[in-house]
Each structure stands twice: as C-alpha cells, then as structure tokens.
Design an enzyme around this catalytic site. Sequence first.
Site, PDB file in Angstrom:
ATOM      1  N   HIS A 548       3.787  -0.117  -4.219  1.00 16.29           N
ATOM      2  CA  HIS A 548       3.039  -0.043  -2.957  1.00 16.29           C
ATOM      3  C   HIS A 548       3.533   1.147  -2.125  1.00 16.29           C
ATOM      4  O   HIS A 548       2.743   1.956  -1.650  1.00 16.29           O
ATOM      5  CB  HIS A 548       3.234  -1.368  -2.205  1.00 16.29           C
ATOM      6  CG  HIS A 548       2.633  -1.423  -0.837  1.00 16.29           C
ATOM      7  ND1 HIS A 548       1.460  -2.091  -0.573  1.00 16.29           N
ATOM      8  CD2 HIS A 548       3.046  -0.910   0.354  1.00 16.29           C
ATOM      9  CE1 HIS A 548       1.177  -1.975   0.721  1.00 16.29           C
ATOM     10  NE2 HIS A 548       2.126  -1.270   1.305  1.00 16.29           N
ATOM     11  N   GLU A 549       4.848   1.251  -1.961  1.00 17.09           N
ATOM     12  CA  GLU A 549       5.396   2.340  -1.134  1.00 17.09           C
ATOM     13  C   GLU A 549       5.166   3.700  -1.792  1.00 17.09           C
ATOM     14  O   GLU A 549       4.850   4.674  -1.109  1.00 17.09           O
ATOM     15  CB  GLU A 549       6.884   2.104  -0.842  1.00 17.09           C
ATOM     16  CG  GLU A 549       7.217   0.804  -0.105  1.00 17.09           C
ATOM     17  CD  GLU A 549       6.417   0.583   1.178  1.00 17.09           C
ATOM     18  OE1 GLU A 549       5.934   1.563   1.770  1.00 17.09           O
ATOM     19  OE2 GLU A 549       6.253  -0.585   1.572  1.00 17.09           O
ATOM     20  N   ASP A 613      -1.760  -1.439  -2.121  1.00 19.55           N
ATOM     21  CA  ASP A 613      -1.728  -2.670  -2.922  1.00 19.55           C
ATOM     22  C   ASP A 613      -2.384  -2.456  -4.293  1.00 19.55           C
ATOM     23  O   ASP A 613      -1.893  -2.955  -5.305  1.00 19.55           O
ATOM     24  CB  ASP A 613      -2.430  -3.812  -2.178  1.00 19.55           C
ATOM     25  CG  ASP A 613      -1.565  -4.373  -1.047  1.00 19.55           C
ATOM     26  OD1 ASP A 613      -0.336  -4.165  -1.068  1.00 19.55           O
ATOM     27  OD2 ASP A 613      -2.119  -5.038  -0.146  1.00 19.55           O
TER      28      ASP A 613
HETATM   29 ZN    ZN Z   1       2.187  -0.502   3.270  1.00 19.89          ZN
END
Ligand code: ZN
Length: 715
Positions: A548-549, A613
């Site tokens: 995600h990051e 996501d």
């Molecule tokens: Zn985020």
Amino acid sequence: MPFTFHMFAKSYLLLTLGTAAGLALTGCASSTPAATATSTTPATATASATTETAAKGPVLPGVGLDLSARDMSVSPCEDFFQYASGTWVKNTPIPAAESSWGSWNTLIDQNNAVLRQILESSAANKSAAKGSNAQKVGDFYASAMDTVAIEKAGLKYLQPELARINGVKDLKGLQTQLVRQQMLQTRSVFGLGVRQDSKKSTEYAVYMGQGGLTLPDRDYYLKDDARSKTIRTAYTTYLTNMFKMLGDNEATASKNAATVLRLETRLAKASKDRVALRDRYANYNKMTVAEANAQFPNIGLTAMLPQVGLGSVKEVIVGQPEFMKEASAALKQEPIGDWKTYMRFHLVNSVASALPKAYVDESFRFNQVMSGAKQQQPRWKRMLRSTDATLGEAFGQIYVEKAFTPETKKKALEMVANIKEAMGEHIQALEWMSPATKQEAMKKLNGFTVKIGYPDKWKDYSALTISRESYLKNVLAAREWEFKDNVSKFGKPIDRTEWGMTPPTVNAYYNSTMNEIVFPAGIMQPPFFDPKADDAVNYGGMGAVIGHEITHGFDDQGRQSDAEGNLRDWWTKEDAAEFSKRTDLVGKQYSAFSPLDSVYVNGKLTMGENLADFGGTALAYSALQKQLQKQYGSSPRPQYDGLTPEQRFFLAWAQVWRTSMRPEALRQQVLTDPHSPAQYRTNGPLMNMPEFYEAFGCKEDAKMVRAQNVRARVW
Ligand SMILES: [Zn+2]
C-alpha cells in the site's frame, strides 16, 4: 501537528489522524451492524469447499487468523467482508467510548497497556534528572492526570493569552495576535509552517494556506441538508456554552457564538473542497514575500516573518491564494472586536482538553454529535494520546525496547525487499506503459528510503521545559516549542532522519518529498504481523500494508513526484492518459459504493488510498507467490486450518480491515477522510482480482467478480 492546514506530503494507511474539530476518528459503533449489505443468499459453500486445488498439502493447525470471525452463511464470492468478519461484527459491540471498533483498535489497546505502564512509572519517579526526557515524560503525564490541580487552576494559566487577545486595538495588533495564535496552534484564520519545497526537495520552504475552521469540513458550514444543519445547531450550542463559561452573559454569549459562526462561514466559502486540494500543482503557488504581501496586505506578512524567526525568507509557497485574499479582506472588513471573539474561542477550544472538567465535558458533548460515541474515553487514555503527540519520541525509546525486536525488523526489511521487487516486476510487465516512463518509474522505486521501527536519531526536546505545575502550561509550552522547532528548520539542510509518526503508532505512511516509506514499531504486531504465523497471513496483513505504502509513490498524486521527491512530470502524454483511463474506472467503482442510505463514497477524494489498496494487495500477492515457490517449489503446500495459502492471504487482508462504525462517524469519514470505509477497503480491490476469484472458486456471475470490461488494474 505543526501543520493545521492542507499540504500534500504524506499518505497514511489508516484514517487521517485527527480532524479540524480535534475529533480522532478512531471510535464509533452502535448497535447498527457494520454498514455492509448483508448477503441475502446464504451460500452453503465454505471456503475450503469452494476451492479446487490441484495438489493439496498436509492440513496443519494454523496461527494468525481468527476463523471464528467468519459468517459461514455468506459466500466469500458474494460479500467477502461479511464472510470473513460477519460473525465478529455481529458479536462485537462498539465500546461506548468509541465511534468505531476494529482489529487495529484491539492492537492500539494492547499498545496502550504497555504505554500506560511506561507513563505511570515515569510519573511515579520524582527523582529523574531535571531536563531529561524521563523527567519531561513523567511530569507531563503527571500534570495531565492531576485533575485536582486542573480544577483549582481554572483559567489561571490561560489568562495571559486571553489578556493579549483582549488588548488588541487595531489591525496591526490583530496581525501580531494572529502570529501568536500560529505559535499556539489554535487554527486561527490560516496556516503557516516550514517543510520541504515540493518542487525543490533539497530545500525547506515556508508554506501558507487555508485554515481557520473548527468544524471538520467546509461543507458543514455551507450545506443545507438535515445532517449539516444538526451539526451547525450543535456547534452553536457549544459556542454559546463556551462563551458563558468564559464569563459572558446569555445574550452576549449567543451573539458571540453567531459571530464565530459567521466569520468561519466566510472563511469556509473561500476554502477549497477536499477534492480540489488534491490537485498538487494548483495548490503550489510560489511567490516573493513582496508579492504575497501585495496580494494579501492585511495578513501582515512582512512583519510576521521576522516575528517568528523567518526574517530571511524571500519567497513563500501559498497553497490557496484565493483563500488568502479573502482572509486578508475579511481581517480589514470585519470589526476588530469580532476577530477578538473569534480568537478567544479558538484559543479556548484548542486547549479544552487541558481545562477543568466543565470545558472537557462541553467539548465532548459537541464532538459526540459527529462521532456518535456514547461516553468519553477514560482520562488516562486521552492523556496517554496527548503525551504521545507531545513527547512521543521521548518515551518511544522505552516502548521499542519492550515491543520491538531486531528479528521483527529483519523480517520486515525482507518483506519490503520482496514487495519492492514485485513492484519492479509489475512495472516492467505493464502493457500500457512505454519504456521511457518505465525507466523513470524504476528509478523512483529504486530511490525509495525505507524506515522501520523507530528513528535512528531521536528528536531533541532539550529546549522544551516541562514541569508538574500545570498541564495547560505544559501544553502551551509544547505547542510553542513545536512551532519554533518547525520554523527553525528553514535554511538548514534537509533532516532525512526525521519521522512523521511516533514509534508506538499503529499506522504507516509514504512521504512524497522524501520518497520514503515508514513503518513504526506499533504496526508490526498482530493482526498485521505475527512472527508465529505463516507467510500467507503476514503477506495478507503487513505485506499488503507495505505494498500500500509503496503504491502511494505511484498513485494519482504520488506519481507526480520523481525519485528525488520533486513535483515534476516524468510521464509521456500517452502513458499519463492510459493511467487516467484506469484510475477513472477505479473512481467509478468506489463512487457507486453506498455505506448508508443516500451516502456515497467519493471516488475522487479516496482515489489515492483506493489505488494504494489495489496495488498493495496485488504486490503482496505476487511477493507471497514467490516466497511460496522458494519454500515449497512444486511440492504440495501445507493447508493450515484446511485453507490454501491464497485463501489465508485474502482472509488476513479482510481481518486487518474488520471494523464496525457508528453511522455518525461513518458519515463524517465519507465526507472528510481520503480512506474508504473498511468494507470497501476489504472488497474493493478483491472484486478486481482474478487471483481472488480463483482462490475461492468464484463464478463469473458472483457479486465479488467484476465483469472483464469494467475490471480495473493499475499497477
Ligand atoms: Zn494510504
């Protein structure tokens, strides 16, 4: 938080930390089950029964998944969130003091138990060396818990500040007071702070931008739907009661309440909405101080900068010039007395939690309207959060000794390496991207800085004085120190060791100007990461968080920065158009999600987080496959709990996001938070993943399966 106004820099994993009203969006829930459409077609199929694996390995007891949380009457292919967490949602009431409740709250609770112990023993130790971190932490927490002293002091420690506001006679005096309010971080009129120049990341720059509101969004001032009106009415009551407590009679208090609401509404009208704030170029307007002063003459910029130690500044970056123009006009047009009333409220409201109980209760009653919480959190919990926000790196050191091991760090670094590698492979494999853009993308990926656990260099609190005399005095001193610490960076080399979160924080972030991904020790615990669990569970949890990051560096905002952290367009026109085509599809999907009657997710506001996501699950899945291949080759893989690794991976993802939320908080989240509600974070990406359909044997016509022509995949 030194920045009370909008600037794009960091993208978080979880809910935005705090809001304009100081309402932490962490709790909420009610008897209303999580706002998920309940599946009406109970499928008899269970996870293991729907999957056809060619070669099944031995069935072993597993670790890391809460399988009793599942609702076996729902098919994973109809509503995976409900299937994975339905029984938990049904049987887990939201605690009265919370507005939502989920997996990460449980983890926060566990963390809090460790932190509370640290704080209590620090507070009990009255012989720590004066000026040491231990003394500051102990005294800060002790003063925060000393309600007897707080009641007795009343407004005593606020009087000097109230007197300053009261002494304002003219525009010049008002400008000077606004500088004081900047230092005390009372969110008055506009925001000012120093951070990396997003077009020249090797230098710090002074940023200015919109602010000055108390309600969490401009819409609350401007919209005429029933919900917005209810909140405005509650706000007016709150304002009136606060003025009464400050000594105004009924008529004056009610007049003053109307004044604050009127001034804030004027600022709200001039404010950009949250979607417009996501446009990084439109919100970057560098100009000389002289130019800014000419455009916003009544802000008093040329006098203000030297007052805060920024006398050498030649240029400022203005986020929202239209807002600043209107604020400047309003400072002159509105009566000085009205601005004094406005500042008086902003000051008191910003420190309400450090005042006697009557103020705390009043503030809670108002916030409750938005959060839906039934009770206040216990004082120790609120004061723990305050200590963490103020001195987090001072006692974070003790925390990491207790809660973080070198083994966890090693494992996390290994996972990051694997997921970065997966991202590289995904980039290279993209059919829609040209080699030129791919090369830049790879350069950016290879330029990522990774921070795990805690800072290598701890923050220096030596210039901050903390004592047991008064909690309010400590809070004001800490805010002033933080402001000065922030502006002191100007002109210095970029401090790349700095962290934007404290070690115990259960969250993670990507910072575009540093091009870095950061994972505090707090998040590297179950359910995100469990050293005893199999890889499938850890990749579905922590792995997807890492993915995600990483993906934030390549979401619709992050992709606009390059490897050095500079806002610069490194995309060919065609590739950018292909990217937008895919992200538009994602936006449409989320805008169709409706968690409450007539409340729709804003696909534009949540774009960056949704893309993260999507990328997070896809990257972690690929990395897991490579890991499994390494470990088992072509031999059958063990089926922990009778589930395939793929099923465990997706269940872990759902488990991380299992959440119940009170409708009040859910409404606010949809309006103000760039993160989609948990059920869509769970289902949204999986509905587009053939890997998911395969893991659970979902048929083409199942609800969790998007038709090919509307299926989205970006990275
Ligand atoms: Zn985020």
